[in-house]
Enzyme design. Structure first.
Site, mmCIF file in Angstrom:
data_model
loop_
_atom_site.group_PDB
_atom_site.id
_atom_site.type_symbol
_atom_site.label_atom_id
_atom_site.label_comp_id
_atom_site.label_asym_id
_atom_site.label_seq_id
_atom_site.Cartn_x
_atom_site.Cartn_y
_atom_site.Cartn_z
ATOM 1 N N TRP A 40 7.205 15.310 -2.035
ATOM 2 C CA TRP A 40 6.976 15.779 -3.403
ATOM 3 C C TRP A 40 7.528 17.177 -3.602
ATOM 4 O O TRP A 40 8.061 17.497 -4.679
ATOM 5 C CB TRP A 40 5.497 15.666 -3.768
ATOM 6 C CG TRP A 40 5.083 14.233 -3.691
ATOM 7 C CD1 TRP A 40 4.276 13.644 -2.756
ATOM 8 C CD2 TRP A 40 5.548 13.164 -4.534
ATOM 9 N NE1 TRP A 40 4.198 12.287 -2.976
ATOM 10 C CE2 TRP A 40 4.971 11.969 -4.048
ATOM 11 C CE3 TRP A 40 6.394 13.096 -5.642
ATOM 12 C CZ2 TRP A 40 5.207 10.721 -4.651
ATOM 13 C CZ3 TRP A 40 6.639 11.866 -6.233
ATOM 14 C CH2 TRP A 40 6.046 10.703 -5.741
ATOM 15 N N ASP A 43 1.670 22.969 -6.493
ATOM 16 C CA ASP A 43 1.331 21.570 -6.753
ATOM 17 C C ASP A 43 0.153 21.217 -5.855
ATOM 18 O O ASP A 43 0.306 21.101 -4.641
ATOM 19 C CB ASP A 43 2.548 20.686 -6.450
ATOM 20 C CG ASP A 43 2.248 19.194 -6.618
ATOM 21 O OD1 ASP A 43 1.097 18.823 -6.904
ATOM 22 O OD2 ASP A 43 3.194 18.386 -6.446
ATOM 23 N N LYS A 80 -6.016 11.637 -7.440
ATOM 24 C CA LYS A 80 -6.542 11.726 -6.084
ATOM 25 C C LYS A 80 -8.004 12.202 -6.172
ATOM 26 O O LYS A 80 -8.912 11.389 -6.212
ATOM 27 C CB LYS A 80 -5.694 12.644 -5.190
ATOM 28 C CG LYS A 80 -4.421 11.938 -4.684
ATOM 29 C CD LYS A 80 -3.223 12.297 -5.485
ATOM 30 C CE LYS A 80 -1.873 11.926 -4.935
ATOM 31 N NZ LYS A 80 -1.558 10.675 -4.391
#
Lengths: 356, 356
Positions: free
Chosen positions: B102, B169, B193
């Site tokens: 990511w 992030d 999540k």
């Protein structure tokens, strides 16, 4: 008391869709797990995504005609930006029709991006009509229009014949009426009116129009990337897509767009007839452009407001106040709204007439 | 049979959140209407949005410190683009730390956008560790890092001291551990999540860092526009935000981040102890960088795969297979995962040991 929900969006969906969606939140397909806690790459959800994409094309009559369906995130407002990024060539220009608040939003985003021509606008008349006499420059990269104007209660019943690709924001009337959808090159629609809850946007794109701008497109904004990744470039909005899928299934099981259109025509005819007959009310939009999804109307004498509001609220009606740009009332009569609810509204209007 | 869901995301949420979310789909706050069919501008949903934004800042200890919380659509991948648009000055540059898939995605989007320096990368070692010796250029517009690498099972336990704005992030570990969040200038996290279902992204931004690029920002990508419109610039992802709000409420009622962190530490310690003790298993990531959210491990002898898979599946465990980039197994042990489920996994590992 039974509720009659005339909200403009997010808006009414079939009751069985609510029930199935709630069940999936508790237990998805008997897995013992919630729909909200499973991987978007699990077999069961991949199947939902594929079936939803297939069903969207099928219902629009676009299967096998070179189109792809995507369920993306970000809302129709993100498509206002994705469209010029994907279709406006370097040093090119785009043509837009200005028919309301959302059309103007799309224009604002495009203008900041590149050369954007507004071919016609009804803004000066508070968007009460759809402009019809305009010319689309032959060298435009695309023509953009908004098929239904949720706020102002107008709808396009004809679309221009043009050689440039036609892009249409159908957020508030997709799946409500039969059109030759193959005349459009790109259609997008926020789910939260006729298709599902807020949280996903359906994009229908003719693949051959992509990849021609000579422009580098950010990955997340590039339709080609999303097509290559089968609408899972990043984690999709699982719940909103599943609920949209349930609604599309319901639509198919109930006869598809053709059957739905007849029902929508009957609902709109019933309500507009009362607006025109009842001496206390008047419509706000040009008669020939009246939307069959969002019916906007005013009390001729605002002194009756309190009385009318009391009457319709007592009947279980909600979501009826008009948008501040228009005032008065707005009855949104999307696919899932039964004609019985429209009848209740008509009765409320007649009750007011009797009481004054 | 009780399920033990170790999915990496979308992932486990508290059972009471699933129940309340399902109830709201059927009837929101006793209104007789579904959460999915009410206007996002209705009083009840505006209150949800405001409370969710307030609660997010409160839980992170950022109330009254110049931060704004937003719940936007498009996924963390859209923030990969929003971040440079909002923070990279014309002719400026950004510094990125490359710690996994990511992070690399964020770098790819930023590189296409402007001058992007990768200050360090562990890619050559398949991202098994967090690089620590690197220098952030003092003239960078911002520094970007990824606090937890879901795929590779590594986590940052220290963050660089720097004068440039720090962007992080935190998609896969936000609300899981106590940090001095005021050291970050912009935090973003996909909900799916520790916070909610897929469909919304939390953005925490220090207002003073905005508006300094000299760049025209597309409206939909402009954090300032979203702040001005109180996170309702366009229709928000109602259901995903409501469910995130329920999860944040659950977190607060259960002691907040400090209590959660202790539980998460205990779960991770239990599982890593077994990985290190059991002669059949090994971890995949550098010991000091091991993630407390996503525990990645391998069988030393792949010949035991079939047997081990049979054992854990029989115990009701799901979502355990590792990402294809790492192989083996990945146990995601987010906030809502009880230690009892981790114990069941440890037993499965011990059962395998006994059986071979």
């Amino acid at each position: 008391m039974k509720k009659h929900n005339f909200s403009a969006g997010p808006s009414i969906l079939p009751q069985e869709v609510f029930e199935k969606a709630a069940q999936a939140v508790l237990d998805f397909k008997g897995s013992g797990l919630s729909l909200l806690e499973i991987s978007h790459r699990s077999k069961d959800f991949v199947a939902v995504m594929e079936e939803a994409r297939t069903l969207a094309l099928e219902l629009l009559g676009l299967t096998g005609k070179g189109y792809q369906a995507l369920f993306l995130s970000g809302g129709a407002s993100l498509e206002f930006l994705r469209v010029p990024y994907n279709l406006m060539t370097l040093h090119g220009k785009a043509a837009y029709l200005d028919t309301g608040t959302w059309a103007a939003g799309a224009i604002k985003e495009a203008k900041q991006f590149g050369d954007t021509i507004v071919v016609a606008s009804s803004k000066a008349d508070n968007y009460t009509y759809i402009p019809k006499d305009y010319t689309i420059p032959e060298d435009a990269d695309y023509f953009h229009c908004t098929s239904n104007n949720t706020i102002f209660g107008t709808q396009m019943f004809s679309f221009p014949e043009t050689k440039v690709p036609v892009v249409c924001d159908m957020s508030s009337d997709i799946f409500s009426r039969q059109l030759d959808f193959s005349k459009f090159d790109l259609i997008y629609a926020g789910a939260q009116k006729n298709m599902g809850p807020a949280g996903t946007t359906l994009i229908i794109v003719k693949e051959e129009i992509l990849g021609k701008t000579g422009r580098q497109i950010p990955n997340i904004l590039d339709y080609k990337q999303h097509i290559d990744k089968e609408s899972m470039y990043n984690t999709p909005s699982v719940f909103a897509i599943y609920t949209s899928y349930l609604t599309l299934q319901w639509l198919k099981e109930n006869g598809g767009i053709t059957v739905m259109e007849k029902k929508n025509d009957a609902k709109a005819a019933l309500l507009y007839a009362e607006i025109d007959r009842n001496p206390l009310f008047q419509g706000t939009s040009n008669a020939e452009d009246r939307s069959k999804m969002n019916v906007t109307f005013l009390l001729k004498d605002e002194a009756h407001t309190e009385q009318f509001d009391k009457i319709w609220k007592a009947k279980g009606i909600s979501g009826l106040p008009g948008h501040r740009s228009v005032g008065g009332y707005r009855a949104s009569i999307y696919n899932a709204m039964p004609i019985e609810s429209v009848q209740v509204l008509v009765e409320a209007m007649q009750d007011l007439e009797k009481s004054v």
